[in-house]
Write an enzyme that holds these catalytic residues in place. Structure first.
Site, PDB file in Angstrom:
ATOM      1  N   GLY A 110       0.955  -1.293   0.458  1.00 46.89           N
ATOM      2  CA  GLY A 110       0.277  -0.215  -0.079  1.00 46.89           C
ATOM      3  C   GLY A 110       1.220   0.827  -0.118  1.00 46.89           C
ATOM      4  O   GLY A 110       0.345   2.438   0.357  1.00 46.89           O
ATOM      5  N   CYS A 138     -27.980 -11.622 -20.382  1.00 45.56           N
ATOM      6  CA  CYS A 138     -26.797 -12.773 -19.923  1.00 45.56           C
ATOM      7  C   CYS A 138     -27.439 -13.490 -18.518  1.00 45.56           C
ATOM      8  O   CYS A 138     -27.399 -14.900 -18.574  1.00 45.56           O
ATOM      9  CB  CYS A 138     -25.131 -12.956 -20.437  1.00 45.56           C
ATOM     10  N   CYS A 176     -23.563  -6.613 -18.314  1.00 48.71           N
ATOM     11  CA  CYS A 176     -22.763  -6.771 -18.141  1.00 48.71           C
ATOM     12  C   CYS A 176     -21.183  -5.743 -18.458  1.00 48.71           C
ATOM     13  O   CYS A 176     -21.044  -5.841 -19.653  1.00 48.71           O
ATOM     14  CB  CYS A 176     -22.236  -7.991 -17.815  1.00 48.71           C
ATOM     15  N   CYS A 179     -28.611  -8.790 -16.113  1.00 47.39           N
ATOM     16  CA  CYS A 179     -27.817  -8.564 -17.501  1.00 47.39           C
ATOM     17  C   CYS A 179     -28.824  -8.691 -18.257  1.00 47.39           C
ATOM     18  O   CYS A 179     -29.512  -9.256 -18.854  1.00 47.39           O
ATOM     19  CB  CYS A 179     -26.600  -9.135 -17.524  1.00 47.39           C
ATOM     20  N   CYS A 211     -19.830 -11.793 -19.210  1.00 44.39           N
ATOM     21  CA  CYS A 211     -21.287 -12.164 -20.138  1.00 44.39           C
ATOM     22  C   CYS A 211     -21.166 -12.779 -20.939  1.00 44.39           C
ATOM     23  O   CYS A 211     -21.798 -14.080 -20.354  1.00 44.39           O
ATOM     24  CB  CYS A 211     -21.386 -11.044 -20.755  1.00 44.39           C
TER      25      CYS A 211
END
Lengths: 372, 277
Positions: free
Chosen positions: B29, B241, B263, B238, B269
């Site tokens: 980090g 899909c 998506c 979605c 997807c």
């Protein structure tokens, strides 16, 4: 070689201009560049000069670029100095950019939208590798897309920001009923209204706008910007002569328009809405229109109840320094003779040093070496 | 490609970048400064990610590049073709087939494995920059773990808007020490950062910083005990899909308010559609 000889100033200027003319033409074994070639092949330079010169005329801009040896600020200066002599016959009607015949239209906030995304003639996704083989650059594929948009795209495209507006997710744009201020007819005054600010930014220096816009992205007056829409193409220009009483089309201009969508303002009591920044430029000028939109939004900080602390939010600072014709004139004027003022400075500093030495006792090493 | 080294960068530059990566992995980090190079793509278009990828990629790697979750977005296509051209490596759109994934603004929907590396393109590595624009000051704040102002900002959002108004680039704490920008991924993706088996590398070319989240590292999104982190997604399935839990793009399909949701992760997807078919 003194540049202010006692009596030789006139001859010196004539000699300098003759030298400049030779340098500008360059090697005479090479053919001279025609203004038409500049219009055709250096379009982005022409666009910048038209924007900063505040006059839409590609041919004049190209002539100015040639005369200025490619110094674009000098070229814009030539154009400004010409435009100011032109009679102002009539104001055009506001252009309708929704009816633009777009060559380029992209939205960064929707993957797809009515009318679709259209890249147009952009360098955005080129790899910046020098093309050493110039013949390859010169060879244009015959099947390359033409500038003329296909009829479907030429139809009026809704602005992406209007699509947000339908849901009231973005602040409304209320048409101004007042006659807009004309910066070329009345001097800049503070506090400056938005029409005044946008006019000043539209002719402002691209580098200055870019740096200020960039500074807002790095935390100095952050506005959470998204490119709602960027579009470029031809817009019809119309005038309504009073003796006719109806609008007539007088030709097309190429414009780039940026509608920036910025993060919301609002409170617990008023529902949040996205806010707007607006940029518009002559020609194909993504960088310029986007920078302008960022700075326009940053300068609305006070109106939207945000802290005003960063340079880009300071309206007076931005507008007083964005004009590169004014700026270059004043910076470069330091080259002019200033010896009268400087003489008085010389006398003053000598007197001050004498007084200082008299009271403190001599500081011989410094005083002797100062060369004054 | 003639005239250029494998994957564009020279080997000395790659070594410099790898050393910065090692340091970044050692201090999760923490932003490690590095001598970022000019790249043949503009700053802001992924030059940090491209430099990381260029310094990591080998002839056997299989590269996937996504932007907004999709392999077919213009910038993803451009970067993928850049590496196909300069390194001649195999590329893929399948998340599970990739060894190296460069991304802008998303984390793929399917969990990544420990034999994969994900490289994030980062515009603003400094999570505190909106609160403290000076990098000299914010560096000192990191040194002292002086993150109070960020909590105050989130608190002010709650008092003004009734909720935390950060919907992307939601700041995280890595390994219980450094405050970190996860790059502008939607807050929806933040939980995927936590204890991910894959190595996560973040590159900011213009700001000249590299940072890292090593595999299996704790990554906690900043929140309050009584206002827990609560990312949102469009409440739809979605349209292509039928997936119910993926992150969705909103597409405007007419100028009468018509919308379609699909998506954002195009590979997810497509494989979902294949499974359902």
């Amino acid at each position: 070689m003194a540049y202010v000889a006692v009596k030789g100033g006139e001859a010196a200027i004539a000699a300098a201009h003759a030298w400049l003319a030779r340098v500008r033409r360059g090697d005479t074994r090479l053919s001279a560049i025609a203004a038409a070639q500049i219009v055709a092949q250096l379009g982005r330079a022409v666009d910048r000069v038209m924007a900063e010169g505040a006059l839409y005329d590609p041919q004049l801009a190209a002539m100015a670029i040639l005369q200025a040896q490619g110094d674009l600020i000098e070229a814009a200066f030539l154009v400004r100095a010409y435009r100011t002599t032109l009679p102002r016959l009539i104001d055009s009607d506001p252009v309708d950019t929704a009816a633009m015949r777009t060559q380029r239209r992209i939205s960064a906030i929707f993957k797809d939208l009515p009318g679709g995304q259209r890249l147009g003639p952009t360098t955005d996704y080129t790899h910046r590798l020098l093309e050493f083989d110039i013949s390859a650059v010169a060879a244009i594929k015959p099947d390359a897309p033409k500038a003329d948009p296909d009829p479907a795209i030429a139809a009026t495209l809704p602005r992406a920001t209007d699509l947000l507006g339908a849901e009231s997710l973005i602040e409304g744009e209320v048409p101004s009923l007042n006659e807009p201020i004309d910066l070329t007819m009345s001097p800049l005054a503070f506090p400056a209204s938005r029409d005044e600010r946008l006019q000043a930014l539209a002719r402002g220096d691209e580098g200055f706008l870019l740096a200020l816009g960039y500074s807002t992205q790095r935390g100095y007056g952050h506005t959470h910007p998204f490119v709602g829409e960027l579009r470029m193409g031809a817009v019809g220009l119309r005038i309504t002569p009073p003796e006719l009483g109806f609008a007539i089309d007088i030709g097309d201009i190429i414009l780039t328009e940026c509608q920036m969508v910025n993060q919301f303002a609002g409170s617990k009591t008023t529902p949040p809405q996205f806010t707007r920044g607006y940029g518009l430029s002559f020609g194909h000028a993504d960088r310029r229109a986007m920078s302008m939109a960022l700075v326009d939004r940053a300068m609305r900080a006070e109106e939207l109840g945000e802290d005003v602390s960063a340079p880009a939010q300071n309206v007076e600072f931005v507008l007083s320094h964005c004009d590169n014709i004014e700026a270059t004139g004043f910076v470069e004027h330091l080259k002019l003779p200033h010896h009268v003022d400087f003489q008085s400075e010389l006398e003053t500093i000598r007197a001050m040093r004498r007084e200082a030495q008299a009271t403190k006792g001599a500081a011989p090493d410094e005083a002797d070496n100062a060369g004054l | 490609m003639q005239g250029y080294n494998f994957a564009y960068l020279d080997e000395t530059t790659k070594r410099m970048i790898r050393r910065a990566i090692l340091k970044a992995v050692a201090i999760p980090g923490h932003q490690v400064p590095f001598a970022s190079r000019e790249m043949p793509l503009p700053y802001g278009w992924g030059t940090g990610g491209i430099q990381l990828t260029a310094s990591l990629i080998g002839a056997d790697d299989v590269l996937k590049v996504i932007d907004q979750g999709a392999d077919d977005t213009t910038n993803a296509i451009s970067i993928r073709s850049f590496f196909a051209r300069t390194a001649g490596v195999r590329t893929t759109t399948h998340t599970d087939a990739a060894t190296l994934i460069q991304t802008r603004h998303r984390i793929p929907e399917i969990p990544l494995r420990d034999d994969q590396i994900i490289v994030y393109q980062v515009p603003m590595p400094e999570p505190l920059y909106r609160l403290e624009p000076s990098r000299a000051v914010s560096r000192r704040m990191h040194a002292m773990a002086d993150y109070g102002p960020m909590h105050v900002k989130l608190y002010e959002d709650i008092t003004r808007f009734g909720r935390v108004a950060v919907s992307y680039d939601h700041p995280v704490v890595v390994n219980r020490r450094y405050l970190m920008s996860p790059s502008p991924i939607p807050a929806f993706d933040n939980p995927k950062l936590h204890r991910m088996p894959a190595l996560q590398l973040f590159g900011a070319g213009r700001e000249k910083r590299i940072y890292a989240v090593p595999p299996h590292t704790d990554v906690v999104s900043l929140d309050f005990e009584d206002r827990p982190f609560n990312p949102i997604r469009a409440p739809h399935r979605c349209a292509l899909c039928g997936a119910e839990h993926s992150y969705l793009d909103e597409m405007v399909i007419d100028d009468r308010g018509g919308r379609m949701f699909a998506c954002s992760d195009t590979d997810y997807c497509a494989s979902y559609q294949a499974r359902e078919a």
